[in-house]
Design a protein around this motif. Structure first.
Motif, PDB file in Angstrom:
ATOM      1  N   PHE A   1      72.070  -2.935  54.068  1.00 53.89           N
ATOM      2  CA  PHE A   1      72.811  -1.785  53.562  1.00 53.89           C
ATOM      3  C   PHE A   1      74.240  -1.713  54.101  1.00 53.89           C
ATOM      4  N   THR A   2      74.578  -2.604  55.031  1.00 51.50           N
ATOM      5  CA  THR A   2      75.936  -2.590  55.582  1.00 51.50           C
ATOM      6  C   THR A   2      76.647  -3.923  55.388  1.00 51.50           C
ATOM      7  N   ALA A   3      76.019  -4.881  54.682  1.00 43.04           N
ATOM      8  CA  ALA A   3      76.624  -6.195  54.469  1.00 43.04           C
ATOM      9  C   ALA A   3      77.901  -6.065  53.645  1.00 43.04           C
ATOM     10  N   PRO A   4      78.866  -6.976  53.858  1.00 39.63           N
ATOM     11  CA  PRO A   4      80.132  -6.898  53.119  1.00 39.63           C
ATOM     12  C   PRO A   4      79.951  -6.942  51.606  1.00 39.63           C
ATOM     13  N   ASP A   5      79.031  -7.753  51.126  1.00 39.54           N
ATOM     14  CA  ASP A   5      78.796  -7.880  49.688  1.00 39.54           C
ATOM     15  C   ASP A   5      77.701  -6.903  49.294  1.00 39.54           C
ATOM     16  N   HIS A   6      78.077  -5.836  48.606  1.00 33.30           N
ATOM     17  CA  HIS A   6      77.127  -4.788  48.271  1.00 33.30           C
ATOM     18  C   HIS A   6      76.634  -4.894  46.833  1.00 33.30           C
ATOM     19  N   SER A   7      76.863  -6.012  46.163  1.00 29.91           N
ATOM     20  CA  SER A   7      76.396  -6.143  44.788  1.00 29.91           C
ATOM     21  C   SER A   7      74.874  -6.155  44.742  1.00 29.91           C
ATOM     22  N   LEU A   8      74.324  -5.590  43.689  1.00 25.94           N
ATOM     23  CA  LEU A   8      72.877  -5.507  43.552  1.00 25.94           C
ATOM     24  C   LEU A   8      72.254  -6.897  43.469  1.00 25.94           C
ATOM     25  N   ARG A   9      72.919  -7.797  42.769  1.00 28.70           N
ATOM     26  CA  ARG A   9      72.380  -9.151  42.617  1.00 28.70           C
ATOM     27  C   ARG A   9      72.276  -9.856  43.964  1.00 28.70           C
ATOM     28  N   ALA A  10      73.316  -9.733  44.776  1.00 33.95           N
ATOM     29  CA  ALA A  10      73.299 -10.369  46.090  1.00 33.95           C
ATOM     30  C   ALA A  10      72.227  -9.748  46.979  1.00 33.95           C
ATOM     31  N   ALA A  11      72.104  -8.414  46.906  1.00 36.36           N
ATOM     32  CA  ALA A  11      71.103  -7.739  47.723  1.00 36.36           C
ATOM     33  C   ALA A  11      69.697  -8.171  47.342  1.00 36.36           C
ATOM     34  N   LEU A  12      69.431  -8.281  46.047  1.00 33.85           N
ATOM     35  CA  LEU A  12      68.109  -8.698  45.591  1.00 33.85           C
ATOM     36  C   LEU A  12      67.807 -10.134  46.013  1.00 33.85           C
ATOM     37  N   ARG A  13      68.825 -10.991  45.979  1.00 35.48           N
ATOM     38  CA  ARG A  13      68.631 -12.373  46.407  1.00 35.48           C
ATOM     39  C   ARG A  13      68.307 -12.440  47.898  1.00 35.48           C
ATOM     40  N   ARG A  14      68.962 -11.632  48.676  1.00 32.09           N
ATOM     41  CA  ARG A  14      68.686 -11.617  50.112  1.00 32.09           C
ATOM     42  C   ARG A  14      67.287 -11.085  50.397  1.00 32.09           C
ATOM     43  N   VAL A  15      66.908 -10.032  49.685  1.00 31.52           N
ATOM     44  CA  VAL A  15      65.554  -9.485  49.865  1.00 31.52           C
ATOM     45  C   VAL A  15      64.507 -10.525  49.475  1.00 31.52           C
ATOM     46  N   ARG A  16      64.748 -11.241  48.393  1.00 33.43           N
ATOM     47  CA  ARG A  16      63.807 -12.277  47.953  1.00 33.43           C
ATOM     48  C   ARG A  16      63.665 -13.366  49.002  1.00 33.43           C
ATOM     49  N   ASP A  17      64.790 -13.850  49.528  1.00 32.04           N
ATOM     50  CA  ASP A  17      64.744 -14.925  50.524  1.00 32.04           C
ATOM     51  C   ASP A  17      64.052 -14.462  51.801  1.00 32.04           C
ATOM     52  N   TRP A  18      64.389 -13.262  52.237  1.00 33.30           N
ATOM     53  CA  TRP A  18      63.792 -12.743  53.472  1.00 33.30           C
ATOM     54  C   TRP A  18      62.299 -12.476  53.294  1.00 33.30           C
ATOM     55  N   ALA A  19      61.915 -11.900  52.170  1.00 33.95           N
ATOM     56  CA  ALA A  19      60.504 -11.637  51.901  1.00 33.95           C
ATOM     57  C   ALA A  19      59.717 -12.944  51.846  1.00 33.95           C
ATOM     58  N   GLY A  20      60.315 -13.989  51.291  1.00 32.41           N
ATOM     59  CA  GLY A  20      59.652 -15.286  51.258  1.00 32.41           C
ATOM     60  C   GLY A  20      59.398 -15.819  52.657  1.00 32.41           C
ATOM     61  N   LEU A  21      60.395 -15.686  53.533  1.00 33.08           N
ATOM     62  CA  LEU A  21      60.223 -16.129  54.914  1.00 33.08           C
ATOM     63  C   LEU A  21      59.113 -15.350  55.615  1.00 33.08           C
ATOM     64  N   GLN A  22      59.097 -14.040  55.401  1.00 33.60           N
ATOM     65  CA  GLN A  22      58.080 -13.214  56.056  1.00 33.60           C
ATOM     66  C   GLN A  22      56.685 -13.515  55.518  1.00 33.60           C
ATOM     67  N   ALA A  23      56.587 -13.795  54.222  1.00 35.39           N
ATOM     68  CA  ALA A  23      55.289 -14.154  53.644  1.00 35.39           C
ATOM     69  C   ALA A  23      54.767 -15.458  54.234  1.00 35.39           C
ATOM     70  N   LEU A  24      55.648 -16.448  54.374  1.00 34.21           N
ATOM     71  CA  LEU A  24      55.245 -17.711  54.986  1.00 34.21           C
ATOM     72  C   LEU A  24      54.832 -17.516  56.438  1.00 34.21           C
ATOM     73  N   LEU A  25      55.531 -16.630  57.121  1.00 39.90           N
ATOM     74  CA  LEU A  25      55.214 -16.354  58.518  1.00 39.90           C
ATOM     75  C   LEU A  25      53.815 -15.742  58.656  1.00 39.90           C
TER      76      LEU A  25
ATOM     77  N   SER B   1      66.886 -21.192  58.045  1.00 37.35           N
ATOM     78  CA  SER B   1      65.642 -20.563  57.598  1.00 37.35           C
ATOM     79  C   SER B   1      64.436 -21.303  58.156  1.00 37.35           C
ATOM     80  N   ALA B   2      64.491 -22.640  58.087  1.00 35.76           N
ATOM     81  CA  ALA B   2      63.387 -23.446  58.609  1.00 35.76           C
ATOM     82  C   ALA B   2      63.252 -23.258  60.121  1.00 35.76           C
ATOM     83  N   GLY B   3      64.375 -23.247  60.826  1.00 29.37           N
ATOM     84  CA  GLY B   3      64.334 -23.048  62.268  1.00 29.37           C
ATOM     85  C   GLY B   3      63.792 -21.684  62.636  1.00 29.37           C
ATOM     86  N   TYR B   4      64.247 -20.662  61.911  1.00 31.79           N
ATOM     87  CA  TYR B   4      63.745 -19.307  62.172  1.00 31.79           C
ATOM     88  C   TYR B   4      62.241 -19.241  61.941  1.00 31.79           C
ATOM     89  N   LEU B   5      61.776 -19.846  60.852  1.00 32.98           N
ATOM     90  CA  LEU B   5      60.357 -19.786  60.520  1.00 32.98           C
ATOM     91  C   LEU B   5      59.517 -20.489  61.587  1.00 32.98           C
TER      92      LEU B   5
END
Length: 208
Positions: free
Chosen positions: A174-198, A141-145
């Motif tokens: 929408f195509t990730a192996p783990d389709h649980s809502l909790r996992a999806a929300l966690r991924r959206v949160r992490d990605w949105a945080g990276l984009q906000a910092l960017l 995440s740090a490297g990507y940012l």
């Protein structure tokens, strides 16, 4: 080959002139130009090491163009295997646009290199998210940012690379192996945080 075969054209002359100034002057000059200043900063330090002749100034682009071939290999290898990586790197090595801009004292090949590096970290970050491995994910995440921030400070149109990554993220979500809502929300949160910092990291350059 024959990197000094032609003299500088107008925009290359602008790059060479800006590179001779101090960083504050480069920043002011870039603000009056149509591109962010990262390439000019790099060229400033590059010329202090290798000199200020036509070939020396263009050699930064030549090195970056060579690095791009390797990055394309890594993206292809990580995505579809070593053979795909080798084929992709071959196409990158003989690409007319790649060769052309690897011989020009402008920021375009830098944008390609940072775009490829940012995308490589993006793809590896998605893979770590799939594996639920937290420790490497933080480093990725740090490297990507960092790479994406540098990318945006290279050229305004580099924002299209980040936009493409966001589209790819949504497709992956929408195509990730783990389709649980909790996992999806966690991924959206992490990605949105990276984009906000960017976005926040680029605001200082946009403020007059």
């Amino acid at each position: 080959y024959r990197i000094e075969g032609q003299s500088f054209w107008n925009d290359e002359g602008t790059s060479a002139a800006l590179a001779t100034r101090d960083l504050a002057a480069i920043t002011r000059g870039a603000a009056n130009d149509i591109h962010p200043p990262l390439y000019y900063y790099l060229l400033h330090f590059w010329t202090q090491v290798v000199g200020s002749g036509d070939g020396a100034i263009r050699s930064l682009s030549a090195v970056l163009g060579t690095l791009l071939v390797f990055l394309v290999y890594l993206i292809g290898r990580d995505s579809l295997g070593p053979r795909t990586g080798l084929l992709a790197s071959l196409f990158a090595a003989i690409s007319p646009l790649g060769v052309y801009y690897s011989q020009e004292a402008r920021m375009y090949i830098l944008v390609a290199v940072l775009g490829a590096a940012s995308t490589l970290f993006f793809l590896r970050l998605l893979r770590q998210w799939e594996q639920q491995d937290a420790a490497p994910r933080h480093r990725l995440s740090a490297g990507y940012l960092v790479l994406s921030v540098l990318l945006l400070y290279s050229h305004y149109f580099a924002a299209t690379v980040v936009l493409a990554q966001n589209v790819a993220f949504l497709a992956w979500l929408f195509t990730a192996p783990d389709h649980s809502l909790r996992a999806a929300l966690r991924r959206v949160r992490d990605w949105a945080g990276l984009q906000a910092l960017l976005v926040l990291s680029f605001v200082p350059w946009l403020v007059p």
